[in-house]
Structure formats: structure tokens, C-alpha cells
Design a protein around this motif. Structure first.
Motif, PDB file in Angstrom:
ATOM      1  N   VAL A 427     -35.178 -30.022 -42.308  1.00 30.65           N
ATOM      2  CA  VAL A 427     -34.319 -29.999 -41.128  1.00 30.65           C
ATOM      3  C   VAL A 427     -33.070 -30.817 -41.438  1.00 30.65           C
ATOM      4  O   VAL A 427     -33.086 -31.716 -42.291  1.00 30.65           O
ATOM      5  CB  VAL A 427     -35.027 -30.561 -39.880  1.00 30.65           C
ATOM      6  N   SER A 428     -31.982 -30.516 -40.751  1.00 29.58           N
ATOM      7  CA  SER A 428     -30.746 -31.250 -40.995  1.00 29.58           C
ATOM      8  C   SER A 428     -30.811 -32.627 -40.345  1.00 29.58           C
ATOM      9  O   SER A 428     -31.564 -32.845 -39.385  1.00 29.58           O
ATOM     10  CB  SER A 428     -29.543 -30.472 -40.468  1.00 29.58           C
ATOM     11  N   LEU A 429     -30.006 -33.538 -40.861  1.00 32.36           N
ATOM     12  CA  LEU A 429     -29.968 -34.894 -40.332  1.00 32.36           C
ATOM     13  C   LEU A 429     -29.530 -34.889 -38.870  1.00 32.36           C
ATOM     14  O   LEU A 429     -30.106 -35.583 -38.026  1.00 32.36           O
ATOM     15  CB  LEU A 429     -29.018 -35.749 -41.172  1.00 32.36           C
ATOM     16  N   GLY A 430     -28.498 -34.091 -38.549  1.00 35.36           N
ATOM     17  CA  GLY A 430     -28.031 -34.008 -37.166  1.00 35.36           C
ATOM     18  C   GLY A 430     -29.089 -33.446 -36.235  1.00 35.36           C
ATOM     19  O   GLY A 430     -29.256 -33.930 -35.110  1.00 35.36           O
ATOM     20  N   TRP A 431     -29.813 -32.429 -36.696  1.00 40.86           N
ATOM     21  CA  TRP A 431     -30.870 -31.837 -35.864  1.00 40.86           C
ATOM     22  C   TRP A 431     -31.958 -32.857 -35.590  1.00 40.86           C
ATOM     23  O   TRP A 431     -32.443 -32.979 -34.459  1.00 40.86           O
ATOM     24  CB  TRP A 431     -31.470 -30.612 -36.558  1.00 40.86           C
ATOM     25  N   MET A 432     -32.346 -33.607 -36.618  1.00 42.73           N
ATOM     26  CA  MET A 432     -33.423 -34.579 -36.446  1.00 42.73           C
ATOM     27  C   MET A 432     -33.017 -35.685 -35.486  1.00 42.73           C
ATOM     28  O   MET A 432     -33.812 -36.133 -34.655  1.00 42.73           O
ATOM     29  CB  MET A 432     -33.779 -35.165 -37.817  1.00 42.73           C
ATOM     30  N   LEU A 433     -31.769 -36.130 -35.570  1.00 39.23           N
ATOM     31  CA  LEU A 433     -31.289 -37.167 -34.667  1.00 39.23           C
ATOM     32  C   LEU A 433     -31.283 -36.668 -33.227  1.00 39.23           C
ATOM     33  O   LEU A 433     -31.709 -37.373 -32.302  1.00 39.23           O
ATOM     34  CB  LEU A 433     -29.890 -37.610 -35.093  1.00 39.23           C
ATOM     35  N   THR A 447     -21.577 -35.488 -32.374  1.00 43.61           N
ATOM     36  CA  THR A 447     -21.153 -36.071 -33.646  1.00 43.61           C
ATOM     37  C   THR A 447     -19.683 -35.772 -33.898  1.00 43.61           C
ATOM     38  O   THR A 447     -19.059 -34.976 -33.188  1.00 43.61           O
ATOM     39  CB  THR A 447     -21.979 -35.528 -34.823  1.00 43.61           C
ATOM     40  N   ASP A 448     -19.145 -36.414 -34.934  1.00 40.12           N
ATOM     41  CA  ASP A 448     -17.753 -36.169 -35.316  1.00 40.12           C
ATOM     42  C   ASP A 448     -17.598 -34.938 -36.190  1.00 40.12           C
ATOM     43  O   ASP A 448     -16.501 -34.633 -36.659  1.00 40.12           O
ATOM     44  CB  ASP A 448     -17.175 -37.396 -36.024  1.00 40.12           C
ATOM     45  N   GLY A 449     -18.694 -34.211 -36.442  1.00 44.31           N
ATOM     46  CA  GLY A 449     -18.631 -32.989 -37.228  1.00 44.31           C
ATOM     47  C   GLY A 449     -18.564 -33.207 -38.723  1.00 44.31           C
ATOM     48  O   GLY A 449     -18.297 -32.259 -39.472  1.00 44.31           O
ATOM     49  N   ALA A 450     -18.826 -34.418 -39.197  1.00 41.36           N
ATOM     50  CA  ALA A 450     -18.768 -34.701 -40.633  1.00 41.36           C
ATOM     51  C   ALA A 450     -19.858 -33.921 -41.371  1.00 41.36           C
ATOM     52  O   ALA A 450     -20.933 -33.656 -40.820  1.00 41.36           O
ATOM     53  CB  ALA A 450     -18.931 -36.196 -40.887  1.00 41.36           C
ATOM     54  N   PRO A 451     -19.607 -33.536 -42.628  1.00 33.78           N
ATOM     55  CA  PRO A 451     -20.616 -32.792 -43.395  1.00 33.78           C
ATOM     56  C   PRO A 451     -21.948 -33.518 -43.525  1.00 33.78           C
ATOM     57  O   PRO A 451     -22.986 -32.885 -43.720  1.00 33.78           O
ATOM     58  CB  PRO A 451     -19.939 -32.619 -44.765  1.00 33.78           C
ATOM     59  N   ALA A 452     -21.916 -34.850 -43.414  1.00 31.08           N
ATOM     60  CA  ALA A 452     -23.163 -35.611 -43.574  1.00 31.08           C
ATOM     61  C   ALA A 452     -24.234 -35.181 -42.589  1.00 31.08           C
ATOM     62  O   ALA A 452     -25.435 -35.275 -42.892  1.00 31.08           O
ATOM     63  CB  ALA A 452     -22.874 -37.108 -43.419  1.00 31.08           C
ATOM     64  N   TRP A 453     -23.845 -34.704 -41.421  1.00 31.51           N
ATOM     65  CA  TRP A 453     -24.839 -34.328 -40.408  1.00 31.51           C
ATOM     66  C   TRP A 453     -25.567 -33.038 -40.773  1.00 31.51           C
ATOM     67  O   TRP A 453     -26.615 -32.742 -40.203  1.00 31.51           O
ATOM     68  CB  TRP A 453     -24.182 -34.193 -39.041  1.00 31.51           C
ATOM     69  N   GLN A 454     -25.021 -32.281 -41.720  1.00 30.61           N
ATOM     70  CA  GLN A 454     -25.673 -31.053 -42.157  1.00 30.61           C
ATOM     71  C   GLN A 454     -26.580 -31.266 -43.360  1.00 30.61           C
ATOM     72  O   GLN A 454     -27.222 -30.321 -43.830  1.00 30.61           O
ATOM     73  CB  GLN A 454     -24.616 -29.990 -42.502  1.00 30.61           C
ATOM     74  N   ALA A 455     -26.619 -32.487 -43.865  1.00 26.73           N
ATOM     75  CA  ALA A 455     -27.492 -32.781 -45.009  1.00 26.73           C
ATOM     76  C   ALA A 455     -28.947 -32.501 -44.647  1.00 26.73           C
ATOM     77  O   ALA A 455     -29.404 -32.822 -43.546  1.00 26.73           O
ATOM     78  CB  ALA A 455     -27.316 -34.225 -45.439  1.00 26.73           C
ATOM     79  N   THR A 456     -29.683 -31.917 -45.559  1.00 29.47           N
ATOM     80  CA  THR A 456     -31.078 -31.535 -45.308  1.00 29.47           C
ATOM     81  C   THR A 456     -32.024 -32.685 -45.633  1.00 29.47           C
ATOM     82  O   THR A 456     -31.933 -33.291 -46.715  1.00 29.47           O
ATOM     83  CB  THR A 456     -31.452 -30.299 -46.146  1.00 29.47           C
ATOM     84  N   LEU A 457     -32.898 -32.970 -44.690  1.00 33.71           N
ATOM     85  CA  LEU A 457     -33.991 -33.910 -44.934  1.00 33.71           C
ATOM     86  C   LEU A 457     -35.181 -33.108 -45.440  1.00 33.71           C
ATOM     87  O   LEU A 457     -35.743 -32.287 -44.711  1.00 33.71           O
ATOM     88  CB  LEU A 457     -34.358 -34.657 -43.651  1.00 33.71           C
ATOM     89  N   ASP A 458     -35.546 -33.327 -46.683  1.00 33.52           N
ATOM     90  CA  ASP A 458     -36.694 -32.602 -47.233  1.00 33.52           C
ATOM     91  C   ASP A 458     -37.946 -32.890 -46.416  1.00 33.52           C
ATOM     92  O   ASP A 458     -38.789 -32.016 -46.218  1.00 33.52           O
ATOM     93  CB  ASP A 458     -36.922 -32.993 -48.694  1.00 33.52           C
ATOM     94  N   ARG A 459     -38.051 -34.119 -45.956  1.00 34.77           N
ATOM     95  CA  ARG A 459     -39.166 -34.483 -45.096  1.00 34.77           C
ATOM     96  C   ARG A 459     -38.750 -35.686 -44.266  1.00 34.77           C
ATOM     97  O   ARG A 459     -37.931 -36.498 -44.696  1.00 34.77           O
ATOM     98  CB  ARG A 459     -40.422 -34.817 -45.920  1.00 34.77           C
ATOM     99  N   PHE A 460     -39.308 -35.791 -43.080  1.00 37.39           N
ATOM    100  CA  PHE A 460     -39.049 -36.950 -42.230  1.00 37.39           C
ATOM    101  C   PHE A 460     -40.268 -37.151 -41.346  1.00 37.39           C
ATOM    102  O   PHE A 460     -40.809 -36.185 -40.790  1.00 37.39           O
ATOM    103  CB  PHE A 460     -37.807 -36.757 -41.362  1.00 37.39           C
ATOM    104  N   ALA A 461     -40.700 -38.387 -41.221  1.00 37.31           N
ATOM    105  CA  ALA A 461     -41.893 -38.685 -40.432  1.00 37.31           C
ATOM    106  C   ALA A 461     -41.608 -39.832 -39.483  1.00 37.31           C
ATOM    107  O   ALA A 461     -40.868 -40.767 -39.805  1.00 37.31           O
ATOM    108  CB  ALA A 461     -43.072 -39.031 -41.341  1.00 37.31           C
ATOM    109  N   ILE A 462     -42.192 -39.748 -38.296  1.00 40.17           N
ATOM    110  CA  ILE A 462     -42.172 -40.836 -37.326  1.00 40.17           C
ATOM    111  C   ILE A 462     -43.601 -41.356 -37.217  1.00 40.17           C
ATOM    112  O   ILE A 462     -44.490 -40.641 -36.752  1.00 40.17           O
ATOM    113  CB  ILE A 462     -41.677 -40.356 -35.952  1.00 40.17           C
TER     114      ILE A 462
END
Length: 640
Positions: A427-433, A447-462
Motif C-alpha cells: 500500500v502507498s504511504l499516503g494511503w496508509m496514513l 497532503t502537499d502532493g509530493a511523490p513521497a506519499w506514493q511510495a509503496t510500503l512492502d509491509r506495514f503492521a500496527i
């Protein structure tokens, strides 16, 4: 910086400025109360729609396979709930649906005829008072097991685990679309709502890997990716969502479903959640509906309220309760900082407050402004959320007063803790946030629309027990971002390097006091370790030399997969540490649009500052009508 008009900017610096403050209380929470309910528990499957004149029209799967309808001109009249009209004496099975648009209503049921499964439809032109039919809307050789209708000209149905949509073209019914999420071991119901030509679906069922409640959309051209709506409980394989319902209510999608225990259906909890965008879903709220069986809790919009109903009970929640522009503010203290915000109010009591929705989690919005050449102009600050309300006397003067305490969105996030460990992949960083914000506090992301928010998180756990604010800060660190709350209540997340300027302080009459100096830096050397062997380092040698020591920081972040990512994270830590070496404080007249984390320019030649670039760390605003104090205390740091 919240935008201010040119005339308001002039008024801030005017020697004869006339400030004012106004308070608005807006209750966006759905607070449910009983419309109808008796000791008899709901056992039969029903469907609900609202026709013209606020009449409720309902359909029921009756005893012995009967299909029945009901029209409630006054849902609060208990006598009407006992009267049902039979449209089909036998043969109806599994599920029912109903939809209304003004006086036009259609009711649907499932029947099996000579080995063929069909959806039968009845039509009413007088809001459910009389019915004509039946006709056939669709048919299948596989068993049709669930129904939903978003409007009289559409019906969704499930057969063989495939979700299908049939539409009425004015002359006949025809299948328009179909979607499948793979093999379905058991169908636990569907729901459908239509808005702006897009059909939104919820599908509950049992896949080979467990229960789910999934959301998917069809826009007339294609289907969206299916998304899991909510965690299914503790533990995940024993609590199963069943029989969802869906409606657009005011400014949000409202979904209801039964949270049922796999081992025994006597344990079941009608539950609602909401979504602003149908992508991310909020925290749950249980409903006090009498239920004794796996039946649907129907939700709908009834003019100015949301309603939820089962066979023998119903609830309603008013929409949009508010108090606007309240002027009786005796004292207001508002603090906004990165990661913390609070509002404390002392209000003059009276009839206006007696009828205001001063309830937990209602929004308190402070508008700050001045009398200008264009009249009275103000700016609404970011909302705070009520934590406590006390009625008091003797605080400042004779008579009744009201004391209000509120917290910002960080306070809401801090109240949430994960009940079970959950994980996501790809999932993307922006989506997860955005997902965490919505699930923990029902808040939106911008968000400010920066490319960083589209970076893919291979996995993320809470992990179980993690607090919402800590998870949000962790995600912000991945992008090297900072965040604050905007006037619309959304969390604005941005990369500091691309942030626009806010205020230029030229030290006119609005500045009352000023302090500028140096302080200890935070971090001068940082090392970040990601997934082995990823490792990154950054340092500020000059800052270390100036202080005579190196200040280390070491962080492990298993979500970083490359050394370049680790180096970026280390650089962000050092940059944050370096800017703390420059500190300053201004006490000024109230600048209504000023926010924490604004980039500002300060000119104060007397203290050695010329066009100094700073970032606002915190803003403390005091509006004290009793003592005639209207000012802000602004803390600043250097700019990375």
C-alpha cells in the motif's frame, strides 16, 4: 497559514485595531436515540427506504416464505409497526430489498421457480401505499442468496459468490455489471448505495482464509480494487460481519452490519461505521437494536437525520446540530503546537448555550478577527474536540458560566489503541496514513502532493496496543514530513523543504515583546538501520564543533529496505536537531491565520535579525475580554 484578506492583514498592524472572537460548536457525531422499540426481538430479515413525506417503506421476509411490505407514515407511532401487507404468500427466500425515490418505490425478493432462481419486483407509485407486480428483474441457475437496492431503478444481487448489478432502462431490466473476489464459502449479505452515478457496494462473506467485509465500486466503466473495510474482531477468526447496509447520509457514507460470533449466533452486535470517501472507514459504534437472529440493521437518510432499523426497533441520529457565531466569550486560550493542541474557554451562560450541542467530541471552532475597512472579518481556526464541559458560577463574575476544555486531532488519535495486531502489504504511504487517521479518529488527510506519499510500503503492521498518534508520527517519519491540523479539520502533511511562506514580521506595532537566541541542538549525528543490510548515516559537523560534542541518535526502522532510504531518514533527524539550535519567542497582536509550522521571516535589527528565516513551533492565543488582553505568544525555531 490560513488565508487572510488584505484588509484583515492591514488591521492586524493598525494602532487602533478592534479585535473580536466568535465560537461555533458543530456536532458531527451521530448520536443515536430510540424512535421505536419494544420487548420483542427482531428475528426476520427486513429492508428500509424513505419515501416522500418522510414515510418509511419496509419489506420483510415473513413466516412461511411470505414477502410483506409496510408503510409507516409516522415511524414514532407504535401501532403502524404491527401492520404488514402480504405481497407473496410463500416462496420468498434468503433476502429482501426495497428502494424509494419520492413516491416511486420498488420492493424485491428472491424466489426459486422450476429450478431457476429469480429476483421478483413490485412497484408502487404512491410511496408504498399500494403495489403492482410482480415482474422479474433478473434470474440465475445458481442460487441467489442476497439482495440490495440503491434506487428504484437498480438492484444488486449475489449468485454463486458473484456480485451482480441489474438496471431498469424504462422498459425492462438488464444485467449491467458483475464482480467477484474469488471463491466464496458463504454469502453473508451485500449492501449498495449510489451517488453521482457511482455504485458503492459492501459484500460480507466467508473466504477460504476467513470472514471479511469488503468494499468495491462500479462507475459505469469498470470496478475498483476491493478493499477490506474493517478488522473483523478479536481474534479475527471468531467475529464475523454479516448483513451489511449502506447509505449516503449528509456528508458521509454510513455502513451498518452485524458483528456476530462464529460459535453462536446468539452473540451479535449491530455496528455502524462511516467513511468520507468510501476508501477509509472509521471507528465502530454499536447500536442498541433488539436482535435475535442474523438480520440486517438497515440505515437510511430521513431528511435531517440518519435512521437505523430492524424488524421491531429503530433509532435516529440528528444531522448538523450546531451553534454558530457565539459572542459571549469571556476568556479563550488556544494552544497549537506540533503534536499537541488544546482550547480552554470561559463562556457567558444563557439560552444560547443551553441549546448548544456541548457534547463530547463535538467540534469547537474559534474564529479570530478584527474590524476592518470591509467590516468585521475573521478567520476560522482548526477545530478542537470537546473533552469536558462544566457549568459553573463564581469563576469571574456573578451569574452562570460555562467552562469548556477541548483537544485537537492529536488528542483524538492518542485515545485510540489497536485491539489486535494488523498488517498491510503493498500500500502507498499516503494511503496508509489516511487509513490510520480514519480508523483511529474519523479524520481526513490532506497532503502537499509530493511523490513521497506514493511510495509503496512492502509491509506495514500496527501492533496490539499501539496508540494512534504514535503510528501517525511513524508514518510521517517515513516521508521526512511534518503535519498540522487545517481549518477544515484534516491533517495537512507536507515536506518542509517545499512549504510556502506564511508571515513577514517587520516589527511594527503588532509586536509587543521579542526574544531571539541560541539553544542546544537536538541531534548532530544520526544512524538509521533498516532491513539488513540497509544502513544510513548523516551528520552536521559544524553544529557538533560549535557545541563541543556530538549528539548521537540511533533508530531501527524495519520498513526501510535500502541504504538510500536509511540515509534520507538520518538526514531528516539531523535537520530537525539542527534547527532547534535557534530559538525565539514573539508576543504579538493576534494574527488570525497564523498556524504552527508556518515558515516566517523576522526582521528585528535591534536584536541582530535581518530577514531571518524561522519556523513556528507553537502558537498560544489569549482572548481575554475581562482584562482586555488579545495577544499571541509565538515560539520559533530555525529553518532546515
Amino acid at each position: 497559514m490560513i488565508p487572510m484578506s488584505d484588509t484583515l492583514r492591514v488591521a492586524v498592524k493598525a494602532s487602533g485595531r478592534v479585535p473580536f472572537a466568535r465560537l461555533s460548536i458543530r456536532d458531527r457525531q451521530l448520536r443515536w436515540s430510540a424512535v421505536h422499540g419494544d420487548d420483542e426481538e427482531s428475528q426476520r430479515q427486513t429492508a428500509l427506504a424513505v419515501a416522500s413525506g418522510r414515510a418509511w417503506v419496509r419489506a420483510r421476509l415473513g413466516e412461511g416464505g411470505a414477502f410483506q411490505s409496510q408503510r409507516l407514515a409516522d415511524p414514532a407511532d407504535p401501532d403502524g409497526w404491527e401492520r404488514w401487507d402480504t405481497l407473496l404468500t410463500s416462496g420468498a427466500a434468503h433476502d429482501v430489498a426495497i428502494a424509494a425515490d419520492g413516491n416511486l418505490a420498488r420492493a424485491f425478493c428472491i424466489v426459486a421457480e422450476s429450478g431457476v432462481w429469480r429476483v421478483k419486483v413490485w412497484t408502487s407509485a404512491d410511496g408504498g401505499a399500494t403495489w403492482a407486480g410482480p415482474a422479474t428483474a433478473c434470474e440465475s441457475s445458481s442460487a441467489i442468496t442476497s439482495l440490495a437496492s440503491p434506487a428504484p431503478d437498480a438492484v444488486a444481487w449475489t449468485a454463486g459468490g458473484v456480485l451482480r448489478l441489474s438496471l431498469w432502462n424504462g422498459a425492462s431490466w438488464g444485467e449491467a455489471a458483475a464482480w467477484s473476489a474469488g471463491a466464496v464459502m458463504a454469502d453473508y449479505g451485500i449492501a449498495c448505495a449510489r451517488r453521482d452515478g457511482v455504485y458503492r457496494f459492501l459484500q460480507a462473506g466467508l473466504l477460504a482464509d476467513g470472514a471479511y467485509l469488503r468494499a468495491v465500486s462500479w462507475d459505469g466503466n469498470g470496478w475498483s480494487e476491493g478493499r477490506v473495510v474493517v478488522p473483523t474482531g478479536l481474534p479475527a477468526d471468531t467475529l464475523i460481519p454479516r448483513w451489511p447496509s449502506l447509505a449516503w447520509v449528509g456528508d458521509r457514507y454510513l455502513a451498518a452490519y452485524l458483528d456476530t460470533f462464529a460459535g453462536s449466533l446468539t452473540y451479535q452486535t449491530p455496528t455502524v461505521r462511516f467513511s468520507w470517501d468510501f476508501e477509509h472507514w472509521s471507528y465502530p459504534c454499536t447500536l442498541n437494536l433488539n436482535s435475535d437472529g442474523p438480520t440486517r440493521a438497515n440505515v437510511a437518510l430521513d431528511t435531517d437525520r440518519a435512521v437505523a432499523a430492524m424488524e421491531h426497533s429503530a433509532l435516529a441520529a440528528p444531522l448538523g446540530r450546531s451553534l454558530e457565531g457565539f459572542a459571549g466569550i469571556l476568556r479563550a486560550e488556544r494552544v497549537e503546537a506540533e503534536g499537541y493542541g488544546a482550547l480552554r474557554l470561559l463562556l457567558r451562560g444563557g439560552e444560547a448555550l443551553d441549546s448548544a450541542p456541548l457534547l463530547p467530541y463535538a467540534e469547537a471552532v474559534l474564529a479570530l478577527g478584527y474590524r476592518t475597512a470591509a467590516g468585521y472579518e475573521s478567520v476560522e481556526t482548526a477545530p478542537m474536540y470537546l473533552v469536558s464541559v462544566h457549568r459553573a458560577r463564581g469563576e469571574s463574575r456573578p451569574g452562570a458560566e460555562v467552562i469548556v476544555h477541548a483537544r485537537d486531532g492529536w488528542g483524538l488519535l492518542a485515545q485510540w489503541q489497536a485491539l489486535t495486531t494488523e498488517a498491510w502489504a503493498d500500500v502507498s504511504l499516503g494511503w496508509m496514513l489516511a487509513e490510520v487517521l480514519m480508523r483511529a479518529a474519523g479524520l481526513r488527510l490532506l497532503t502537499d502532493g509530493a511523490p513521497a506519499w506514493q511510495a509503496t510500503l512492502d509491509r506495514f503492521a500496527i501492533p496490539r496496543g499501539a496508540r494512534g498518534d504514535a503510528v501517525v508520527r511513524q508514518l510521517l517519519r517515513h516521508a521526512g514530513a511534518r503535519a498540522r491540523w487545517d481549518a477544515d479539520g484534516s491533517l495537512y502533511a507536507f515536506l518542509p523543504a517545499a512549504q510556502p511562506w506564511g508571515v513577514d514580521w517587520a516589527f511594527d506595532a503588532e509586536v509587543l515583546r521579542a526574544r531571539h537566541g541560541v539553544a542546544a541542538a537536538g541531534v548532530t549525528l544520526a544512524r538509521v538501520a533498516g532491513q539488513y543490510p540497509a544502513l544510513g548515516q548523516a551528520q552536521d559537523v559544524r553544529a557538533a564543533q560549535q557545541q563541543g560534542r556530538t549528539l548521537d541518535a540511533v533508530m531501527d526502522d524495519g520498513y526501510l529496505t535500502t541504504s538510500a532510504q536509511c540515509a534520507e531518514a538520518a538526514a531528516a533527524l539531523v535537520a530537525r536537531g539542527t534547527v532547534r539550535a535557534l530559538r525565539g519567542t514573539l508576543t504579538t497582536a493576534v494574527v488570525p491565520g497564523l498556524q504552527a509550522l508556518d515558515r516566517v521571516t523576522v526582521d528585528d535589527p535591534a536584536l541582530g535579525l535581518v530577514a531571518a528565516e524561522r519556523r513556528v513551533v507553537s502558537v498560544r492565543t489569549v482572548c481575554d475580554a475581562l482584562r482586555g488582553v488579545w495577544q499571541q505568544t509565538v515560539e520559533m525555531e530555525g529553518l532546515a
